[in-house]
Design an enzyme around this catalytic site. Structure first.
Site, PDB file in Angstrom:
ATOM      1  N   CYS A 166       0.699  -1.217  -0.057  1.00 23.42           N
ATOM      2  CA  CYS A 166       0.081   0.305   0.059  1.00 23.42           C
ATOM      3  C   CYS A 166       0.801   0.671  -0.064  1.00 23.42           C
ATOM      4  CB  CYS A 166      -0.914  -0.115   1.167  1.00 23.42           C
ATOM      5  SG  CYS A 166      -0.488   0.166   2.759  1.00 23.42           S
ATOM      6  N   THR A 167       0.668   2.680   0.799  1.00 23.09           N
ATOM      7  CA  THR A 167       1.534   3.061   0.577  1.00 23.09           C
ATOM      8  C   THR A 167       2.465   3.729   1.761  1.00 23.09           C
ATOM      9  OG1 THR A 167      -0.201   4.745  -0.081  1.00 23.09           O
ATOM     10  CG2 THR A 167       0.865   6.550   0.550  1.00 23.09           C
ATOM     11  N   GLY A 168       1.860   3.786   2.843  1.00 23.36           N
ATOM     12  CA  GLY A 168       3.074   4.342   3.508  1.00 23.36           C
ATOM     13  C   GLY A 168       3.017   2.704   4.995  1.00 23.36           C
ATOM     14  N   ASN A 169       1.797   1.656   4.242  1.00 26.31           N
ATOM     15  CA  ASN A 169       2.518   0.125   5.567  1.00 26.31           C
ATOM     16  C   ASN A 169       1.746   0.605   6.384  1.00 26.31           C
ATOM     17  OD1 ASN A 169       4.976  -1.712   6.148  1.00 26.31           O
ATOM     18  ND2 ASN A 169       2.742  -2.687   5.019  1.00 26.31           N
ATOM     19  N   THR A 170       0.919   1.136   6.942  1.00 27.84           N
ATOM     20  CA  THR A 170       0.926   1.640   8.175  1.00 27.84           C
ATOM     21  C   THR A 170      -0.234   0.970   8.501  1.00 27.84           C
ATOM     22  OG1 THR A 170      -0.278   3.725   7.932  1.00 27.84           O
ATOM     23  CG2 THR A 170       1.848   3.623   8.938  1.00 27.84           C
ATOM     24  N   CYS A 171      -1.707   1.176   7.318  1.00 29.12           N
ATOM     25  CA  CYS A 171      -2.990   0.167   7.247  1.00 29.12           C
ATOM     26  C   CYS A 171      -3.286  -0.313   6.746  1.00 29.12           C
ATOM     27  CB  CYS A 171      -3.991   2.096   6.474  1.00 29.12           C
ATOM     28  SG  CYS A 171      -3.394   3.474   7.761  1.00 29.12           S
ATOM     29  N   ARG A 172      -3.588  -0.309   5.209  1.00 29.55           N
ATOM     30  CA  ARG A 172      -3.964  -1.420   4.925  1.00 29.55           C
ATOM     31  C   ARG A 172      -3.587  -2.988   4.177  1.00 29.55           C
ATOM     32  NH1 ARG A 172      -5.413   2.312  -0.637  1.00 29.55           N
ATOM     33  NH2 ARG A 172      -4.192   3.141   0.440  1.00 29.55           N
ATOM     34  N   ASP A 183     -11.076 -10.416 -18.674  1.00 27.20           N
ATOM     35  CA  ASP A 183     -11.071  -9.533 -20.353  1.00 27.20           C
ATOM     36  C   ASP A 183     -11.728  -8.227 -20.338  1.00 27.20           C
ATOM     37  OD1 ASP A 183     -10.210 -12.260 -21.106  1.00 27.20           O
ATOM     38  OD2 ASP A 183     -12.189 -12.668 -22.276  1.00 27.20           O
TER      39      ASP A 183
END
Length: 194
Positions: free
Chosen positions: A8-14, A119
């Protein structure tokens, strides 16, 4: 396939929630030989998980990473499969590590099981790549090309898992539920492919 990297972005949530939830699912499904990690395309190494993400994981009986990790060549090389939370994370990862193109997918893209949808996703990605290249070479995008992109966008489900960063605990729960739904499909796919 023994190593999965969530991005993810900051590796603190998702992606940490995906890592923690997937570990629990793998254990429950007897897929204990599969390792999972997470990283962020814009992570500050060593940042703690968001409080809400940590609480959601704890309430689900899951253990996530202790701190954030920046996406690196070492992690890309380690992973057999890289699953991103959004299509922009996917594009960013492929731009940085083009040799990994064959193992980078959005989480939702990888677990969807509708061949017609697959597809359309493939057509959309090819079309966007072609149009970006055309634009980079100072070419003109035709009205027909724009219309096709708009049509496909309307027909396709959103490929992204929304970022709950800064949101309420309820938003983190909703995000975790969406991730977990995908991860259950992922575990089934991993079992089937054995």
């Amino acid at each position: 396939m023994n190593r999965i990297l969530f991005v993810c972005t900051g590796n603190t949530c998702r992606s940490p929630m995906a890592e923690g939830i997937m570990r629990k699912i793998l254990s429950e499904e007897g897929l204990t030989d599969i390792e999972v990690r997470s990283a962020g395309v814009a992570a500050y190494e060593g940042t703690q998980l968001s409080d809400h993400a940590a609480s959601v994981l704890k309430n689900k009986g899951c253990v996530g990473p202790s701190a954030s990790t920046f996406l690196s060549q070492i992690l890309i090389d380690w992973a057999d499969l890289v699953l991103t939370m959004t299509s922009s994370h996917k594009r960013h990862t492929i731009q940085l590590y083009p040799e990994a193109v064959d193992k980078v997918y959005t989480l939702k893209e990888y677990v969807q099981d509708d061949p017609q949808l697959a597809d359309k996703i493939s057509e959309m990605e090819s079309l966007i790549t072609e149009l970006e290249l055309k634009q980079a070479l100072s070419g003109q995008i035709t009205e027909e090309e724009r219309e096709r992109v708009l049509t496909l966008q309307k027909e396709l489900p959103l490929p992204d898992i929304a970022d709950p960063f800064g949101g309420s605990y309820r938003e983190y729960e909703k995000c975790a539920w969406e991730i977990e739904e995908c991860l259950i499909k992922l575990a089934a796919k991993l079992k089937k492919d054995r």
